[in-house]
Structure formats: structure tokens, C-alpha cells
Motif scaffolding. Sequence first.
Motif, PDB file in Angstrom:
ATOM      1  N   THR A  48      -2.463   1.155   3.374  1.00  0.00           N
ATOM      2  CA  THR A  48      -4.223   0.250   2.897  1.00  0.00           C
ATOM      3  C   THR A  48      -3.805  -1.363   2.220  1.00  0.00           C
ATOM      4  O   THR A  48      -3.240  -0.162   1.269  1.00  0.00           O
ATOM      5  CB  THR A  48      -5.290   1.763   2.817  1.00  0.00           C
ATOM      6  N   SER A  49      -3.635  -1.622   2.303  1.00  0.00           N
ATOM      7  CA  SER A  49      -3.392  -3.488   1.174  1.00  0.00           C
ATOM      8  C   SER A  49      -4.825  -3.765   1.068  1.00  0.00           C
ATOM      9  O   SER A  49      -5.637  -4.318   1.804  1.00  0.00           O
ATOM     10  CB  SER A  49      -3.128  -3.697   2.186  1.00  0.00           C
ATOM     11  N   GLN A  50      -4.960  -2.990  -0.227  1.00  0.00           N
ATOM     12  CA  GLN A  50      -6.281  -3.513  -0.611  1.00  0.00           C
ATOM     13  C   GLN A  50      -6.706  -5.308  -0.825  1.00  0.00           C
ATOM     14  O   GLN A  50      -5.683  -5.660  -1.140  1.00  0.00           O
ATOM     15  CB  GLN A  50      -7.035  -2.898  -2.109  1.00  0.00           C
ATOM     16  N   VAL A  51      -7.633  -5.670  -0.366  1.00  0.00           N
ATOM     17  CA  VAL A  51      -7.727  -7.156  -0.171  1.00  0.00           C
ATOM     18  C   VAL A  51      -8.758  -7.374  -1.970  1.00  0.00           C
ATOM     19  O   VAL A  51      -8.992  -8.173  -2.166  1.00  0.00           O
ATOM     20  CB  VAL A  51      -8.290  -7.314   0.962  1.00  0.00           C
ATOM     21  N   HIS A 101      -7.326  -7.068   8.683  1.00  0.00           N
ATOM     22  CA  HIS A 101      -8.143  -6.210   8.128  1.00  0.00           C
ATOM     23  C   HIS A 101      -8.517  -4.897   8.672  1.00  0.00           C
ATOM     24  O   HIS A 101      -9.816  -5.022   9.446  1.00  0.00           O
ATOM     25  CB  HIS A 101      -9.297  -7.913   8.009  1.00  0.00           C
ATOM     26  N   GLU A 103      -8.679  -2.753   8.000  1.00  0.00           N
ATOM     27  CA  GLU A 103      -9.202  -1.086   6.850  1.00  0.00           C
ATOM     28  C   GLU A 103      -7.964  -0.189   7.017  1.00  0.00           C
ATOM     29  O   GLU A 103      -7.549   0.440   6.200  1.00  0.00           O
ATOM     30  CB  GLU A 103     -10.610  -0.642   7.539  1.00  0.00           C
ATOM     31  N   GLY A 159       0.930  -0.919  -0.159  1.00  0.00           N
ATOM     32  CA  GLY A 159       0.174  -0.195  -0.386  1.00  0.00           C
ATOM     33  C   GLY A 159       0.937   1.030   0.194  1.00  0.00           C
ATOM     34  O   GLY A 159       1.686   1.034  -0.057  1.00  0.00           O
ATOM     35  N   ARG A 171     -12.249  -6.702   3.971  1.00  0.00           N
ATOM     36  CA  ARG A 171     -11.798  -5.330   4.863  1.00  0.00           C
ATOM     37  C   ARG A 171     -10.353  -4.714   4.059  1.00  0.00           C
ATOM     38  O   ARG A 171      -9.719  -6.078   4.323  1.00  0.00           O
ATOM     39  CB  ARG A 171     -12.434  -5.170   6.005  1.00  0.00           C
ATOM     40  N   ASP A 172      -9.952  -4.067   3.948  1.00  0.00           N
ATOM     41  CA  ASP A 172      -8.712  -3.794   4.155  1.00  0.00           C
ATOM     42  C   ASP A 172      -7.364  -4.525   4.431  1.00  0.00           C
ATOM     43  O   ASP A 172      -8.371  -3.879   5.938  1.00  0.00           O
ATOM     44  CB  ASP A 172      -8.251  -1.986   3.546  1.00  0.00           C
ATOM     45  N   GLN A 220      -0.128  -1.217  -5.100  1.00  0.00           N
ATOM     46  CA  GLN A 220      -1.300  -2.209  -5.418  1.00  0.00           C
ATOM     47  C   GLN A 220      -0.485  -3.548  -6.236  1.00  0.00           C
ATOM     48  O   GLN A 220       0.128  -3.028  -7.011  1.00  0.00           O
ATOM     49  CB  GLN A 220      -2.439  -1.346  -4.945  1.00  0.00           C
TER      50      GLN A 220
END
Lengths: 640, 386
Positions: free
Chosen positions: A544-547, A594, A596, A333, A570-571, A457
Motif C-alpha cells: 500500500t503506497s501511502q499518499v 488510489h 487503497e 510500500g 486514498r492510498d 514509504q
Amino acid sequence: MSGSRPVDKLFNRRAVVAAGGGGVLFSGLIARLFQLQILDGERYQAIAKENSVRLDLAPPLRGNILDRFGRPLAAHRQAGRISIVREQAGDVAAVLKEVARHIDLSEARQQQIVAETRRQAAFQPVIVRGELSYEDFAKMSLRAPEMPGILVEMAATRSYPRGRDFAHVLGYVAKASQSDLERLSDGTTRDEAKAIRRLFHHPNMRTGRSGLERYAEEWLRGEAGFRKLEANAAGRIIREFDAPELAPKRGRDIHLTVDAELQRVAIDRFGEESGAAVVLDIETGDILAFVSTPAFDPNDFVNGISQADYDLLRFSDRFPLYHKAYDGTYPPGSTFKMVVATAALEAGVINPNERVFCNRRYRFGNNTWHCWKPGGHGSVNMHQAIKGSCDVYFYETARRVGIEKLAETARKFGFGQRWELGLTGGRSGVVPDDAWKRENRGEPWYEGETLNVGIGQGQVSASPLQLAIMSARIAAEGRIITPRIIGNGPRPDADIPLDEPLDGDIMRRMKAGMFGVTSEGGGTAYRSGDLGLGGPRLAGKTGTSQVRRISATERRSGILKGENIDRKLRDHALFVAYAPADDPKYAISVIVEHGEGGSRTAAPIARDIIAAAIRMDSARAPVYTATAAVSGNRPSTGGT
Amino acid sequence: MAGIRARGSNFSRTNIFAQFTGLPWGLILLLCAMAVIGVATLHSATFTNPEEAGLPLKHAERFGAAFAVLIIAALVPLKWWMTLAWPAYIATLTLLVGVEFFGVTGGGAQRWLQVGPVAVQPSEFMKVSLTLALAAYYHRIWNDNSGGLLVHIPALLLIMIPAALIFRQPDFGTTLALFASGGILIFLAGLWWRVISAVVIVAVASVPLVYLVVLEDYQRERVDTYVAQLTGAQVNVMDDGYQIEQAKIAIGSGGWTGKGYMEGTQAQLDYIPEQHTDFILTVLAEEFGFLTTTGVLIMWMVILGLGLVIALRASSLFGRFLAAGAVMTVAFYILFNVAMVLGLLPVVGVPLPFLSYGGTVMITTAASFGLICSVHLGKDELLSIG
């Protein structure tokens, strides 16, 4: 007889005399044998039955594992145990029935033991019950003299006094399985392999299955010896001779660089959250905390864990068996933005004062990329872009740098390579580039993907350890930092991946940006800058690591968050930091799975852990003298 | 028969075949049987200890090698052996001196010489070389009026030089064995009875002197425990006496027929040190009992008797002395070892041929019987000098 000369006759005469003498001597020996075996036979048979002196294989005590201040992380405790010797028991089944009258011992287990005693040599003890309760131990110690062949004894058992805290670092020991034996005797001679087999069949012997216990197996194991015992007819040991020359040699201890108390604080701070944290001593590269939570309790594995308990661990949605700090790789992220900015400055494709206008949208080709901030950041330079984590600025920067240069700089920071610590596991993560994509996805790199990498990302992924190293290297203004967790013990034998010093001026710019994040207005983690220690501040970067992928429809109707979305989707929240900001000593990375928002969940955790490290002075001198620095193919830093 | 091998130097193919069939096969088969007993006993002595699990097989392999040595030594013509006698003696003596300077220390004594991957023990070779040298010496020197005392002085020197070197290593057992088997050859060579009597008296008289002056502390201790256990005094279990005492319990508890193969409690509980080497007889005696153990001893007597018969049938003095000397070498191994294990002699560290685990004794014994067989094949040769 040939020869008629006088000499021959003399020789013949003398030879007959000699033969006669020999015959007399031989007869004397036979007479002596008769005396011992027949005349005194009964007496000796009685002695042989009464007492037997024997040498029992004595397994070595495994070395302890201690933290940097000598607190035991893996040690031993005494546990009661009952075993049975077929030779002395006579009717094993009958004796076991007697035992079952006093302690809990199922019919099935009894049959199992009977079968086991038949498979082994008659005099070898077979364990009836390990891990006796105190009452059972006392009861059986009292009754044992009436039960032939029953041994009640205390034995050293591996214990992990800090339970779950170091589960993934230490791993655990277990009874050697067939595949363990094959692995342990790999590359040994036939005789050595036999010795290993015999040793590991001993009821007290355990072998490392994972983590440091497995990696440092030979260092920790020690050397087997013997106990010289005298036993009576019932198999009861009546005396142990003092035989120091036969004693087993204890395994060597290992000191880790971690501070067990800091680890404890960190794990407590995570509470119910699942995640990982790595704290580094910037000066030495010592790993002070290596947290992956939740975790399993290695004590449960020492005597074998039940399938039901194991399944609970295996199928938990918080993955307690998984070493998230070392084996887990996540898209970094926005914490990756320092890498992108460094690459841009190295390549000279952007001036730090150049402004990029963010209106939340970035168009490239036929697609639109979005910034996280509703309404956009407006016009930002590099410092402001880091502080406010402006995505549009980094889409533009990454596009100018290009994926190849981006990948090169990322590797310099230690991404995309496995750091050997002397533990099992450890993943390298991914630093994508054209070659990587062609090899792994079978298609060329598309420039649009570079934009995703620009905000950490897409294909790029990194472990919390790598993120902590990145943070430490920025804090140290580019100096090479080699992480280590074994302070005094076996040296990791794999080559530490080579990285290069980074430019000090660029790193100072990154530091300023990270300081801005926590300490200047508009910083994404402005609330977390104060360590609450009255002076030192924290510098860091949120991420923030997008899931999951956010669809255009969802974006229009409002991105789902918090209670409105399944936890699994959730991120991940990330935070990398160092402190004190003006004189960096500790570097940290935190990921809350997760969780967020990096600023909302990860940053406060990182702040509290690092504040605890400063308060407890975790980096103070350890009690051991460190194993000599790892030599290898690393370039010298130039005699600092 | 005589015509076939009139000259050892006619070393043609048919000759070799004839010689091969002419070997004393009865004797050789008895030796093979003894080796089989050795492997079986070793298996029982070692099977409970995986660290020693490979030993019986290795013992069998070594016997294979020893058997080859035996056959080769047997097929070498007797005349060649006489030629080789002096070079062999000098060479072994050189090796012994070499041990003094370059030897490898093992088990507290400097006995081994490292040659590439193998550690050789020249003191063991000396047993064979000395027999060859003494046989060659008496063959050359002896005549009808050889009762003269001076004739035996050089023979005594031939024994004493290597004996002194070996004693320094220190290896008391081998020193004793050299004196015993060499002494017997001097005896066979007709040393006067009155000299023999004098020597015996002096020897007995000098026992206290040897005990006090010559022996090392640890050797003295062994003699002490030996005397103690002979007289039935209580011995401390942790002493040397412990080993003898435990050996006696193992042997004594065997009774007439023993406790059964691999069932000996004393043997299986692994308490007798060296039970697969010097103390192998304890395993045999405990598990097979008095009858079988006696049978094995009688079997050895028969083997040695057959060897002595070959000595008596040889025409040449060299052959007679060589075969007799070789018989004595092996006989002393057995007598010393058995007496030691039965608690009649101090523990001097002498193995039991073909039963004890150990490569050197196996080769020495096989070489000795190879020489005896060579004497058998060359029994009609006179080997006249000059």
C-alpha cells in the motif's frame, strides 16, 4: 597577324578555314534552335501545355510495429484527400468556392488555403481536406475533372488498430512541427537537412512525437523516392509510369515482445480504475504486457488533435497522457519488504528465525511508528513477517541494516536507475541515502527516515517496471534479468544499467515468503493464490503506497477509508507476483492508483492477468528472431 | 610593348603587375559573364528541389577556384609551359593508366581517381595536356617543307594512346573530343588536303563497322534512338529517346522570349534527367527563349574568336598551336553539348562549359583559357629551339 614565314602563312590559312568551319557549325546549331523554338514552337508549346511528365516526391511508407505474434499495433489505412495545385487551378479562390459547394469547407479555411498556395511553388499541391468520408470522396472523385487543379486521391495514413492499448508504448506520429524539424535535422549536413525539410513538408509525411515512434524514427522512416507521373492540363494525373528504380524504400518493421491479447485482457481487467501493470517473461526478460490505463487514442493525434480534446486528456484526474508503468514512480510500500529482508540477510544483522514482537507500536527516539494491523502481529520471524507484512518487524530490521546498506541492495534489484527499453520516457525513481538527501534536500539523513524506507514509504520510490523486475529476479532466484520490449528492431543504444546477481539462498527464502502471502493462513493475499487453473498457484506480495500523512488524531479516531475520503487522498494499491509458484514463468507488478488495499484491489487484478498469460501461453516462441542480445558492460552470469 | 616582357624568366614583381594588367581583360570579363549566366540558370534549374539547393552557390564557388586557375595559368610564362608540356603529358598518361587499375567507378564508368577527398578525372586533364604536347611537338618538328606525311604520324600516336585508354573506361564523349581537337591541330599543321579527304572517306565508310563492332550495346542503343528521333520515328517514352524528346519539348516551348525566369513548366517539373548538368541548355532555352539562347551561343563564338585571334597573333609556333588547341578543346565541348541537347547528336554526356554543373569541365575550360592568356602575354616570344 604576325609571322611571315611560310609555315605561319599556312597556319593562318588553315586557322581561317577551321574558324569558318566552326562558324558554319555554330550557325547550324542556331538554325536548329530556330527550327525547334520558332518554326515548331507552337507545336511544342501545345505539347508542353497538354501533358507534363514529372517526378513527384514520394514519401516512404513507415514501417509497421507488430506484437510478438505478428499482430499489427501500428500500421496504415487508406484515407481520401483533396488537394489543389495553384498552377493548374489558375484562380485558386474561385476553384475552392466551387469545391465548397460540394463538401464542407469554411470561408476561413478557404482563405487559409489560398494563402498557403501562394507561399509554395506553383506546382506543389496543398491539402484542401484530409480524412474524407466515403461519400465526400466519391462525390469529389466524380466532380474533380470539372475543377482545374483539384486532386482527389487516397493516401496511406498511420493507424493504430489497437487504439488506446499501446498508446504509451508506441507513442504517436504527427505532422512535423518546426521544433520537430530542428530535432530531426540535428547533426546532419546542410544538404541532408534540406532533404529532411522537403520530405517532411510532404502532406503524407509524419514523424514520431513520442514513445517508440519517436525513438525508432529513423528505423521506421524508410527512404523517400519519386513517382513518375504524366498529368494533363487540368493537373489530373493521367498516367503513372512504372519506375521501380525510383520507388521509395519502405521503412523497417519492428516486433515488440508484447502479447497484444494479454495487454487487452489486462486493460479490460482494470476497468474504470487507473493504474499500471507490467508482465515479464522471467526466462527472457521479454515484457509481455506494459499497461498504463486509462490512455489516449494515438489515432486522434495523427492528423492533429483539437485543443479541446487535448485539454480533456491533460486535465483528467486519471492522467491518460502519463505512462504510469514507465514514467510513474510510487512509494513501493510493503512490496519493498523483500528488499529490506534481503539487505538484512546479506548484512547478517538478523537471523531469519529470530522473532520480533509486534504490538502495533514501534518506538524510536521520541516518536512512535505504527503497524498497519490493528492489535499487532505478536511474535513473528522473517517468514511470518513477510507473509503478514508486519511493519514493526521491518522497522526493526531496517534500523539494524542502516540506510546505506539498504540503498546498496535496492540498487542491486534495479531500483534507482532508468531501464532503457528504446522508448521515450522512463524514470529512475529514488533510492535514498545520506548522499542523496544532502544533495536533494540539503540536510543529512535521519535514522528515523530509515524506518519509513523499511516499509517502502518515505523518500523511496519505484516504477511498476522496476517492481516487476524485482519480482522476476526473486522468482528466478537471483539471476540477472534484462527487460526488453523491442524483440526485433533498433537496439536501445543507452547502456542497460548494471546490476548484480543476488544470492540464491536468500531469494529462495523470499520466494517462500511470497508463497506464504498467497497460500498460507495469515497471508495478506490468501484469497488470490488460486489462479483458478486447477494446479498452478500464484506467489506475491501486497503493498500500500501511502499518499498522505496520517495524523495522530485521525489514527485515534479511526483512519478514514473508502467512501469517507476523497479519491485523490486514498492510498495506491500494489501487488507484485510471479507464477506458477513452483516453476515461475511470469512475473507481474500491478498498481491501482488510489485503490487503497493491495490485497483487495491490486492482487485480484494481478492474479487474473497472470492466469490469462498462463492460459494463453503468452511467453510461447515469438514469430521473429530476436535482435542479438544487447552487448554492453554487463557481467556474464557465468555460462548458464 | 615588346620590351616589357622580352624574357619570361625575368619574373620580378613589377613584371608580374605589368603582365597582370596586360591580360586580355575583355575575354576574361566575357567568361565571368558566362559564369554568372550559369549560376542564374542553375538556380532556376534546381530551386524546386531542396536536395539540389546548394548547387548554384557551389557552382559560383567552383568558378572562383577556376578563375584562380585561369589567372595563375595565364601568368606562367609561355616558355615554362613549353618546358612543362612533355612532363604534363607523361604525368596525365600515367594517371590514365592508374585509373585503369585503381580507378573509382562512377555512373557505370571507371573515370575517377580518388586522391584524398577529391575525385579527379584524368581524362579531362588529358584534353589540356594533349594540346600542350601537340603544340610542343609541332613547335620542335615543323619546318617549311613540313607538308610531309610522316611528320604527322607521331602526332597521331600522341592522340591515339590516351584516346584508347579513355575509350576503355568507357568515355565515348571525351574520346571523340580528343580526336576532334587533336585532329584540328594536325589539320592546322598543314596535313595535305588529299590525305584529309582520304581520312574523311575512310571515316564515313567505317561508320557501320564502328557501330557493329566497336560500340557497346548501350552506346548502340543511343545511336539507334538518335537516328529514330532524327527521322521522326515514334520513340518509347521510357527509352533514352525520352530524354531527348522531353528536352525538345522544353526547348521548343520556349518560343522567342521564353516563359520567364524560373517559370519554365518543363524545367520546374523536374522531368529532364541531368537538367542541371548536361541538359542545362534546356532550362535556358525554355525560360529565356530563342533570342537569349542564341545570344549565349554568339557570346561563346565571340569568346572563341578572341582566343583564335590570340593564336594568330602569337610569334612562336608553340604559342599558336597552344592557343588554337585550347580554343578547339572548348569549342568542341560547346558544339557537342548543344548538338546533343538539340537532338542532332546522340547523347554522349558532354557538359556545357561554365553553364553545366560540374567541377572538372569548369577547371578544364579555365585552364584552357589560362593557356590562351599566357600565349597572349608571350605573343612576342619566339621560343627558339636550342
